[in-house]
Scaffold this motif. Structure first.
Motif, PDB file in Angstrom:
ATOM      1  N   ILE A  16      21.541  15.672 -31.159  1.00 52.31           N
ATOM      2  CA  ILE A  16      21.454  14.390 -30.118  1.00 52.31           C
ATOM      3  C   ILE A  16      20.176  13.548 -30.651  1.00 52.31           C
ATOM      4  N   GLU A  17      19.602  14.421 -31.653  1.00 56.58           N
ATOM      5  CA  GLU A  17      18.375  13.567 -32.339  1.00 56.58           C
ATOM      6  C   GLU A  17      18.782  12.843 -33.473  1.00 56.58           C
ATOM      7  N   THR A  18      19.584  13.356 -34.121  1.00 55.57           N
ATOM      8  CA  THR A  18      20.402  12.401 -35.096  1.00 55.57           C
ATOM      9  C   THR A  18      21.243  11.197 -34.484  1.00 55.57           C
ATOM     10  N   TYR A  19      21.909  11.521 -33.629  1.00 54.93           N
ATOM     11  CA  TYR A  19      22.662  10.468 -32.936  1.00 54.93           C
ATOM     12  C   TYR A  19      21.772   9.418 -32.257  1.00 54.93           C
ATOM     13  N   ARG A  20      20.586   9.786 -31.778  1.00 57.68           N
ATOM     14  CA  ARG A  20      19.782   8.662 -31.312  1.00 57.68           C
ATOM     15  C   ARG A  20      19.188   7.974 -32.256  1.00 57.68           C
ATOM     16  N   GLN A  21      18.730   8.593 -33.372  1.00 53.99           N
ATOM     17  CA  GLN A  21      17.966   7.838 -34.526  1.00 53.99           C
ATOM     18  C   GLN A  21      19.274   7.071 -35.225  1.00 53.99           C
ATOM     19  N   ARG A  22      20.509   7.345 -35.384  1.00 53.93           N
ATOM     20  CA  ARG A  22      21.583   6.604 -35.848  1.00 53.93           C
ATOM     21  C   ARG A  22      21.638   5.326 -34.825  1.00 53.93           C
ATOM     22  N   LEU A  23      21.811   5.346 -33.339  1.00 51.68           N
ATOM     23  CA  LEU A  23      22.022   4.263 -32.595  1.00 51.68           C
ATOM     24  C   LEU A  23      20.865   3.362 -32.663  1.00 51.68           C
ATOM     25  N   ILE A  24      19.699   3.875 -32.849  1.00 52.76           N
ATOM     26  CA  ILE A  24      18.497   2.849 -32.915  1.00 52.76           C
ATOM     27  C   ILE A  24      18.439   2.131 -34.250  1.00 52.76           C
ATOM     28  N   GLU A  25      18.582   3.023 -35.287  1.00 51.90           N
ATOM     29  CA  GLU A  25      18.313   2.129 -36.583  1.00 51.90           C
ATOM     30  C   GLU A  25      19.333   1.554 -37.320  1.00 51.90           C
ATOM     31  N   ASP A  26      20.889   2.114 -36.968  1.00 50.91           N
ATOM     32  CA  ASP A  26      21.829   1.501 -37.766  1.00 50.91           C
ATOM     33  C   ASP A  26      22.653   0.699 -36.622  1.00 50.91           C
ATOM     34  N   VAL A  27      23.259   1.271 -35.615  1.00 49.32           N
ATOM     35  CA  VAL A  27      23.966   0.873 -34.531  1.00 49.32           C
ATOM     36  C   VAL A  27      23.542  -0.344 -33.791  1.00 49.32           C
ATOM     37  N   ALA A  28      22.416  -0.265 -33.208  1.00 48.81           N
ATOM     38  CA  ALA A  28      21.672  -1.382 -32.568  1.00 48.81           C
ATOM     39  C   ALA A  28      21.292  -2.761 -33.285  1.00 48.81           C
ATOM     40  N   PRO A  29      21.060  -2.706 -34.463  1.00 52.99           N
ATOM     41  CA  PRO A  29      20.919  -3.940 -35.479  1.00 52.99           C
ATOM     42  C   PRO A  29      22.295  -4.608 -35.669  1.00 52.99           C
ATOM     43  N   ARG A  30      23.189  -3.773 -35.712  1.00 53.45           N
ATOM     44  CA  ARG A  30      24.572  -4.328 -36.077  1.00 53.45           C
ATOM     45  C   ARG A  30      25.142  -5.117 -34.775  1.00 53.45           C
ATOM     46  N   LEU A  31      25.007  -4.388 -33.541  1.00 49.02           N
ATOM     47  CA  LEU A  31      25.417  -4.669 -32.416  1.00 49.02           C
ATOM     48  C   LEU A  31      24.494  -6.193 -32.103  1.00 49.02           C
ATOM     49  N   LEU A  32      23.601  -6.410 -32.395  1.00 50.02           N
ATOM     50  CA  LEU A  32      22.895  -7.669 -32.054  1.00 50.02           C
ATOM     51  C   LEU A  32      22.972  -8.628 -33.208  1.00 50.02           C
ATOM     52  N   ALA A  33      23.270  -8.310 -34.536  1.00 53.04           N
ATOM     53  CA  ALA A  33      23.630  -9.258 -35.437  1.00 53.04           C
ATOM     54  C   ALA A  33      25.134  -9.619 -35.148  1.00 53.04           C
ATOM     55  N   ALA A  34      25.943  -8.832 -34.428  1.00 50.17           N
ATOM     56  CA  ALA A  34      27.543  -9.259 -34.147  1.00 50.17           C
ATOM     57  C   ALA A  34      27.512 -10.127 -32.568  1.00 50.17           C
ATOM     58  N   GLY A  35      26.428 -10.507 -32.109  1.00 47.56           N
ATOM     59  CA  GLY A  35      26.431 -11.501 -31.060  1.00 47.56           C
ATOM     60  C   GLY A  35      25.733 -10.856 -29.988  1.00 47.56           C
ATOM     61  N   GLY A  36      25.194  -9.502 -29.920  1.00 49.55           N
ATOM     62  CA  GLY A  36      24.365  -9.201 -28.653  1.00 49.55           C
ATOM     63  C   GLY A  36      23.179  -9.999 -28.292  1.00 49.55           C
ATOM     64  N   ARG A  37      22.899 -10.192 -27.171  1.00 45.19           N
ATOM     65  CA  ARG A  37      21.752 -11.204 -26.741  1.00 45.19           C
ATOM     66  C   ARG A  37      20.769 -10.296 -26.284  1.00 45.19           C
ATOM     67  N   ARG A  38      21.161  -9.072 -25.566  1.00 47.90           N
ATOM     68  CA  ARG A  38      20.099  -8.347 -24.913  1.00 47.90           C
ATOM     69  C   ARG A  38      20.729  -6.867 -25.256  1.00 47.90           C
ATOM     70  N   LEU A  39      19.846  -5.820 -25.408  1.00 45.32           N
ATOM     71  CA  LEU A  39      20.327  -4.444 -25.652  1.00 45.32           C
ATOM     72  C   LEU A  39      19.471  -3.404 -25.155  1.00 45.32           C
ATOM     73  N   GLU A  40      19.861  -2.423 -24.212  1.00 43.42           N
ATOM     74  CA  GLU A  40      18.890  -1.414 -23.728  1.00 43.42           C
ATOM     75  C   GLU A  40      20.094  -0.107 -24.067  1.00 43.42           C
ATOM     76  N   LEU A  41      19.148   0.886 -24.388  1.00 42.28           N
ATOM     77  CA  LEU A  41      19.734   2.376 -24.872  1.00 42.28           C
ATOM     78  C   LEU A  41      19.092   3.357 -23.871  1.00 42.28           C
ATOM     79  N   GLU A  42      20.104   4.193 -23.340  1.00 41.19           N
ATOM     80  CA  GLU A  42      19.736   5.400 -22.890  1.00 41.19           C
ATOM     81  C   GLU A  42      20.371   6.492 -23.444  1.00 41.19           C
ATOM     82  N   VAL A  43      19.398   7.362 -23.772  1.00 40.10           N
ATOM     83  CA  VAL A  43      19.951   8.800 -24.630  1.00 40.10           C
ATOM     84  C   VAL A  43      19.429  10.119 -23.816  1.00 40.10           C
TER      85      VAL A  43
END
Length: 228
Positions: A16-43
């Motif tokens: 879960i720690e690896t998945y959390r890091q991947r969501l924050i450092e890799d997935v989130a920037p790509r979601l925002l670059a693809a058109g996300g206006r706001r983004l909140e994550l719960e882990v």
């Protein structure tokens, strides 16, 4: 803007720690670059520290994360879902209508930092025979005001009514709720979590007025507001 909520179950080989890091450092920037206006994550990274979570129910025990994403138009979601699927074994996506009966009154931390405290996160389906009018009356007009008595130390409350299911094969649900508590102790100590024994008894008696208990899921999560 339109709000989408994705429930995610990580691939089993990922901690879960690896998945959390991947969501924050890799997935989130790509979601925002693809058109996300706001983004909140719960882990779901708290279960290992809690001996007996009181309100761990249903698929809450296996959920890995929940992402709330705001887009100009939900039609443009396919590329974002592809990003989410890269490290998830399963995602369930929903278009929702957000209400905030209790806004956080004093946020003082920056985007990207772990939010203080804990989120009690739940999602559920309504009883099959319950008409929509009665469902919303019981949930919005009766339970929501009562929830302030049930959880007097709650810090914030976000209520999402599900408009439609977005991902093929995902289970239909009608509600997604995030209740924030300022400290972990305010959530794990029953005397702090609940206002009174009477309120707890009433809550248990009334839950079937708006939720199907066999399809009620909940889990404590950590929050990261990645773009507000």
């Amino acid at each position: 803007m339109e709000k989408l909520v994705y429930l995610a179950w990580k691939r089993p080989e990922l901690a879960i720690e690896t998945y959390r890091q991947r969501l924050i450092e890799d997935v989130a920037p790509r979601l925002l670059a693809a058109g996300g206006r706001r983004l909140e994550l719960e882990v779901s990274d708290l279960l290992g520290t809690l001996a007996k979570p009181m309100l761990l129910m249903g698929e809450g025990a296996t959920l890995s994360a929940a992402l709330s994403l705001w887009l100009d138009c939900y039609d443009a979601r396919s590329a974002l879902e592809a990003v989410l699927r890269e490290s998830a074994a399963r995602i369930d996506g929903y278009l929702v209508s957000e209400s905030v009966p209790q806004p956080c009154p004093d946020r003082d931390w920056p985007d990207g930092a772990r939010s203080p405290g804990v989120t009690h996160f739940s999602w559920f389906q309504k009883p099959a025979a319950l008409p929509d009018e009665d469902f919303f009356r019981a949930w919005h007009e009766v339970h929501t005001p009562f929830s302030f008595e049930l959880h007097p130390r709650r810090w914030a409350y976000v209520r999402n009514s599900v408009l439609r299911t977005l991902t093929p094969g995902s289970r239909p649900i009608r509600a997604i709720v995030a209740e924030r508590f300022r400290t972990l102790l305010a959530y794990t100590d029953p005397k702090r979590l609940f206002g009174s024994k009477q309120a707890l008894v009433r809550s248990g008696a009334e839950v079937t007025h708006y939720a199907d208990p066999t399809r009620l899921h909940s889990v404590p999560l950590s929050e990261f507001i990645l773009r507000s």
